[in-house]
Design a protein around this motif. Structure first.
Motif: not given
Ligand code: GLN
Length: 494
Positions: A40, A96, A141, A207
């Motif tokens: 990533f 995340i 994904q 994130y």
């Protein structure tokens, strides 16, 4: 009942190795164990043998301030939050996105970056906006917010283990578009001039770092590190530095001098792909190290499998022949039913996340327990078949020599049974060796995972996959040859 001598050696070997293994692992005091999915960029990616990126930089800062050591583990994205929830890891830092569902499971730090989901298509594709992707083949994904967005608002997507593979699928024409996070999408597009990103993002997200619930000190440490890095401009500086970095290797792959005939070009292509996949940045080491892990796991699983298998087979055969050991026999039957009735990947995940959920053990050990217990069930039935196939007269002969039941079993029946089932056992070990290839599910870097890491760095499938396949094949061929020799030797000793 006396143990056959070779089982004793197996036992000693296993115990010694178990002792060596225990104590490995992380998440104890003095360490912060972070999990991530390292395909990533620019947030996390493999560079040589380390995981680099914005997330590791933030967590390294936290570790530095608190005087702890940072340990990073690479696993599939759909497992990183589970790993934190189950106590396998302290934090998940993996680009995340904060969502209400995830908030129910973990604590989030303050946000450190704004993000978005974007559509990535082959250059010149007729797809120009979000309206156009409906009804097309869309890659995402698995478990990422792009997956959630497409599933909820558009249709069922094709789910890949990571964004890099979803993008590789676009490049290969396997899907029409991929929906992934903006920053990695830019990195992938920079590395491949046949791809483009559509200008309108689908979402706006932020994130944050996921911390296990009930760990307010760590959460506070992370928050203050992020706040300071934001205020001092360091976070932006890190991001700019990584943004400037391009996915060089993939751009270089496949380049060769123009001209020449097709054979020459094909050869040059092959040669440069070999270079990129194995020689550049010492990537062959992923295969070499992974191979050693695969061998270690397989070897000790085979030992554990034989040990379990023998014990279970003898209990079952004794029950069949004498009617005794009813309770133990029922227990063995339960074991056989459960193990043979469920897939080994599921068993591996249960042992890792549930059984060893809160205990800190090395992953190799978890894998050995999973594959060893699994194999033991098959070995048990193979050996039981062998025992049952030995002529009844052999038992009587043993008895008439004055041997007891267990002595007859160990010295007369088992050696003959073993010889009869050798081919079936050999087959079981070949299966086991290849089954260990699912170890990547618990972030163990075995041979298959080594190949996956190379694939995620070079965006090429052919070379790494072929190499991995050839290595497994060679080991199996070598093993079959040795087994053939052993069989012939046993036959000659008759
Ligand atoms: N931001 C996305 C998510 O949180 C994807 C993150 C990732 O792939 N590492 O779901």
């Amino acid at each position: 009942m006396p143990f056959p001598p070779f089982l004793k050696y197996l036992g000693v070997l296993l115990t010694g190795w178990l002792l060596l293994c225990s104590g490995a692992g992380a998440a104890e005091n003095g360490k912060i164990l972070m999990v991530t999915e390292a395909t990533f960029p620019p947030y996390e990616f493999w560079e040589g043998n380390t995981i680099m990126g914005i997330d590791p930089e933030i967590m390294r800062e936290v570790a530095r301030r608190t005087g702890r050591e940072l340990v990073i583990e690479d696993m599939s994205f759909d497992s990183v939050i589970t790993a934190v929830v189950s106590g396998k890891a302290d934090v998940a830092a993996s680009g995340i996105t904060v969502t209400p569902e995830r908030r129910g499971k973990v604590d989030f730090s303050i946000p450190y970056m704004e993000a978005a989901q974007v559509i990535i298509v082959p250059k010149g594709s007729p797809i120009r906006s979000r309206e156009d992707i409906r009804g097309k083949r869309i890659g995402v994904q698995h478990g990422a917010t792009g997956d959630t967005y497409v599933t909820r608002n558009i249709q069922q997507p094709e789910r890949f283990p990571n964004g890099a593979l979803a993008v590789a699928a676009v490049a290969a024409g396997k899907v029409d578009a991929a929906v992934i996070d903006q920053d990695p999408a830019s990195m992938y597009a920079a590395g491949n001039d046949r791809l483009e990103i559509l200008p309108d993002p689908l979402t706006s997200e932020s994130y944050a770092i996921a911390v296990r619930k009930g760990n307010p000190e760590l959460l506070r440490d992370i928050n203050s590190a992020i706040a300071d890095m934001k205020a001092s401009g360091r976070l932006e500086e890190i991001r700019a530095r990584y943004a400037a970095m391009q996915v060089k290797s993939s751009a270089e792959a496949g380049k060769h001098a123009a001209g020449g005939n097709w054979l020459e070009n094909a050869w040059l292509d092959l040669k440069s792909s070999f270079d990129v996949n194995f020689m550049q940045e010492g990537r062959w080491k992923y295969l070499a190290n992974g191979f050693l892990v695969t061998l270690e796991v397989s070897f000790f699983s085979v030992l554990l499998g034989i040990l379990m298998g023998f014990v279970v087979a003898v209990i079952r055969a004794t029950h069949d022949k004498t009617g005794g050991l009813r309770f133990l026999n029922a227990l063995c039957k339960l074991y056989l039913t459960v193990i043979r009735g469920t897939p080994v990947v599921v068993q591996l995940l249960i042992i890792y996340f549930v059984i060893f959920g809160t205990v800190d053990v090395s992953k190799v050990l978890v894998a050995v327990v999973a594959f060893g217990f699994n194999s033991g069930a098959y070995v048990a039935e193979i050996i039981r078949g062998g025992i049952m196939s030995i002529d009844k007269g052999q038992f009587e002969a043993g008895r008439s020599l004055g041997l007891g039941y267990s002595q007859t079993m160990v010295f007369i029946i088992l050696p003959q049974a073993f010889k009869n089932v050798l081919p079936a056992l050999g087959n079981e070990f070949i299966v086991l060796l290849k089954e260990t290839s699912v170890s990547g599910y618990i972030a163990l870097q075995d041979l298959t995972k080594g190949g996956d890491i190379i694939r995620s760095q070079t965006y090429t499938a052919f070379m790494p996959l072929t190499a991995v396949a050839l290595i497994y094949l060679s080991v199996v061929m070598l093993f079959s040859w040795l087994l053939g020799k052993l069989e012939r030797r046993l036959k000659n000793n008759e």
